[in-house]
Design a protein around this motif. Structure first.
Motif, PDB file in Angstrom:
ATOM      1  N   SER A 119       0.920  -1.248   0.083  1.00  0.00           N
ATOM      2  CA  SER A 119      -0.139   0.074   0.044  1.00  0.00           C
ATOM      3  C   SER A 119       0.782   1.097  -0.048  1.00  0.00           C
ATOM      4  O   SER A 119       2.151   1.173   0.258  1.00  0.00           O
ATOM      5  CB  SER A 119      -0.989   0.031   1.302  1.00  0.00           C
ATOM      6  OG  SER A 119      -0.102   0.266   2.535  1.00  0.00           O
ATOM      7  N   ASN A 120       0.228   2.288  -0.315  1.00  0.00           N
ATOM      8  CA  ASN A 120       0.875   3.595  -0.188  1.00  0.00           C
ATOM      9  C   ASN A 120       1.318   4.060   1.177  1.00  0.00           C
ATOM     10  O   ASN A 120       2.152   4.879   1.351  1.00  0.00           O
ATOM     11  CB  ASN A 120       0.031   4.816  -0.832  1.00  0.00           C
ATOM     12  CG  ASN A 120      -0.060   4.845  -2.231  1.00  0.00           C
ATOM     13  OD1 ASN A 120       0.771   3.978  -3.092  1.00  0.00           O
ATOM     14  ND2 ASN A 120      -1.211   5.090  -2.682  1.00  0.00           N
ATOM     15  N   ALA A 121       0.970   3.278   2.249  1.00  0.00           N
ATOM     16  CA  ALA A 121       1.570   3.394   3.532  1.00  0.00           C
ATOM     17  C   ALA A 121       3.054   3.156   3.556  1.00  0.00           C
ATOM     18  O   ALA A 121       3.885   3.696   4.395  1.00  0.00           O
ATOM     19  CB  ALA A 121       0.735   2.871   4.408  1.00  0.00           C
ATOM     20  N   LEU A 122       3.609   2.348   2.716  1.00  0.00           N
ATOM     21  CA  LEU A 122       4.740   1.861   2.536  1.00  0.00           C
ATOM     22  C   LEU A 122       5.564   3.090   1.778  1.00  0.00           C
ATOM     23  O   LEU A 122       5.143   3.511   0.893  1.00  0.00           O
ATOM     24  CB  LEU A 122       5.066   0.537   1.980  1.00  0.00           C
ATOM     25  CG  LEU A 122       4.587  -0.752   2.620  1.00  0.00           C
ATOM     26  CD1 LEU A 122       4.536  -1.906   1.721  1.00  0.00           C
ATOM     27  CD2 LEU A 122       5.314  -1.036   3.918  1.00  0.00           C
ATOM     28  N   ALA A 123       6.851   3.436   2.139  1.00  0.00           N
ATOM     29  CA  ALA A 123       7.502   4.027   1.390  1.00  0.00           C
ATOM     30  C   ALA A 123       8.094   3.623   0.102  1.00  0.00           C
ATOM     31  O   ALA A 123       8.041   2.473  -0.276  1.00  0.00           O
ATOM     32  CB  ALA A 123       9.063   4.054   2.170  1.00  0.00           C
ATOM     33  N   PRO A 124       8.237   4.605  -0.903  1.00  0.00           N
ATOM     34  CA  PRO A 124       8.295   4.168  -2.090  1.00  0.00           C
ATOM     35  C   PRO A 124       9.496   3.334  -2.680  1.00  0.00           C
ATOM     36  O   PRO A 124       9.469   2.242  -3.261  1.00  0.00           O
ATOM     37  CB  PRO A 124       8.652   5.803  -3.133  1.00  0.00           C
ATOM     38  CG  PRO A 124       7.830   6.706  -2.053  1.00  0.00           C
ATOM     39  CD  PRO A 124       8.003   6.231  -0.600  1.00  0.00           C
ATOM     40  N   ALA A 125      10.566   3.330  -2.006  1.00  0.00           N
ATOM     41  CA  ALA A 125      11.512   2.846  -2.018  1.00  0.00           C
ATOM     42  C   ALA A 125      11.236   1.147  -1.868  1.00  0.00           C
ATOM     43  O   ALA A 125      11.751   0.303  -2.201  1.00  0.00           O
ATOM     44  CB  ALA A 125      12.865   3.071  -1.440  1.00  0.00           C
ATOM     45  N   VAL A 126      10.325   1.202  -0.845  1.00  0.00           N
ATOM     46  CA  VAL A 126      10.269  -0.210  -0.184  1.00  0.00           C
ATOM     47  C   VAL A 126       9.188  -0.768  -1.198  1.00  0.00           C
ATOM     48  O   VAL A 126       9.119  -2.145  -1.518  1.00  0.00           O
ATOM     49  CB  VAL A 126       9.605  -0.240   1.312  1.00  0.00           C
ATOM     50  CG1 VAL A 126       9.132  -1.718   1.549  1.00  0.00           C
ATOM     51  CG2 VAL A 126      10.527   0.336   2.345  1.00  0.00           C
TER      52      VAL A 126
END
Length: 336
Positions: free
Chosen positions: A92-99
């Motif tokens: 989900s977008n709750a995760l950082a973009p790099a992750v």
């Protein structure tokens, strides 16, 4: 356990890497002398191993490396998925973009037989603080940073670059959101528009591009603007290219922007964010898989003193570096 179409994933390990740079690298207001990142090692039952990378870029990524480590461990602490589709649905977008990129790119490699990294045309990236290198004279595309000093200094360097380049070669300028509309169009009026591919992120944050096409024939390109909370108007007259950094946006968002660019006839340019050769090889595969024409912005490996795990395979003109093997990585956790 994750079941992928190409076989079950038996282990997923999180590794850290640290690679010294050949020369200090200036990133915004910060200068770094080494590149740090994470690798996910996906091991399948039949012996196949897939690597994906998580490498937030200092000054440009909101997340730190420690944030990414915590998010990776938290994501797999209580996995509620059993296959690749389930894993992707949980991203989900709750995760950082790099992750997100590390998880999404790993799953894509597990799910699809991507082409081997082909030698790909890259735009030669120049160091704005160094003399013009001899190979700029033979490059078909050159990218150069502007907006760090006064306009006259930029114009002098641009003219000398164009004089050194082949007449058919194209120059990409990147202002990193430095100018007013008046300053940007003053520079555009003083150079040969036929030699300029596009001017990337010329205007300061918050300024409007609405009158751009009325002032100059040089197209502009968006990079940082695409990673704002709300997407800008991709139908803005004068928009010529989207510069897409998958590590800073996530792979799914990058693919969505590629699709939006395609329906509008705008170029989508894949660009590195000083990741390792592993991600740059992956971007070369993506460019082929998605049918994107170059040159792409993948000339970001030159500062690295070492390659990770294998020599880079995407370069038309190979950059020879020692290889940092698995024994040079730091094992951080077994996630699965």
């Amino acid at each position: 356990m994750i079941a992928a179409p190409l076989g079950a994933v038996t282990h997923l390990d999180l590794w850290g890497y640290r690679v010294p740079l050949k020369n200090p690298l200036r990133l915004g207001r910060r200068t770094i002398d080494e590149r740090n990142g994470l690798l996910l090692e996906w091991q399948q039952a039949e012996g196949r191993v897939v690597w994906s990378e998580i490498a937030p870029l200092p000054e440009f990524s909101r997340e730190s490396l420690q944030d990414c480590i915590r998010q990776c461990k938290g994501f797999f602490a209580n996995p509620g998925f059993e296959d690749v589709d389930g894993l992707l649905a949980a991203v989900s977008n709750a995760l950082a973009p790099a992750v997100r990129f590390g998880l999404e790119s790993g799953c894509l490699q597990l799910s699809l037989p991507l082409p081997s990294p082909p030698p790909i045309r890259s735009c030669r990236l120049l160091d704005p603080d160094a003399p013009i290198p001899p190979d700029a004279a033979t490059a078909t595309c050159v990218k150069f940073k502007v907006g760090r000093g006064d306009l006259e200094t930029d114009l002098d360097r641009i003219r000398r670059l164009l004089d050194a380049m082949e007449p058919r070669a194209r120059l990409r300028l990147d202002a990193n959101r430095s100018w007013s509309l008046e300053q940007a169009t003053e520079l555009c009026a003083a150079i040969d528009a036929r030699r300029i591919d596009y001017l990337e992120e010329p205007l300061r944050p918050g300024l409007s591009y609405a009158g751009w096409a009325d002032r100059t024939r040089i197209p502009f390109a968006w990079d940082e603007t695409l990673r704002q909370d709300s997407l800008p108007d991709l139908d803005t007259p004068g928009l010529g290219a989207l510069v897409l950094k998958p590590m800073l946006a996530g792979l799914a968002k990058t693919r969505d922007l590629v699709d939006q660019a395609r329906v509008r006839g705008i170029r989508a340019v894949l660009s590195g964010a000083y990741e390792s050769n592993l991600s740059l090889d992956f971007y070369a595969c993506l460019a082929t898989f998605w049918g994107l024409e170059g040159p792409h912005g993948l000339d970001t490996f030159r500062p690295f003193s070492m390659a990770l795990l294998q020599p880079p395979r995407y370069l038309e003109d190979p950059v020879v570096r020692p290889v940092l093997g698995r024994d040079g990585l730091e094992h951080l956790d077994r996630l699965l």
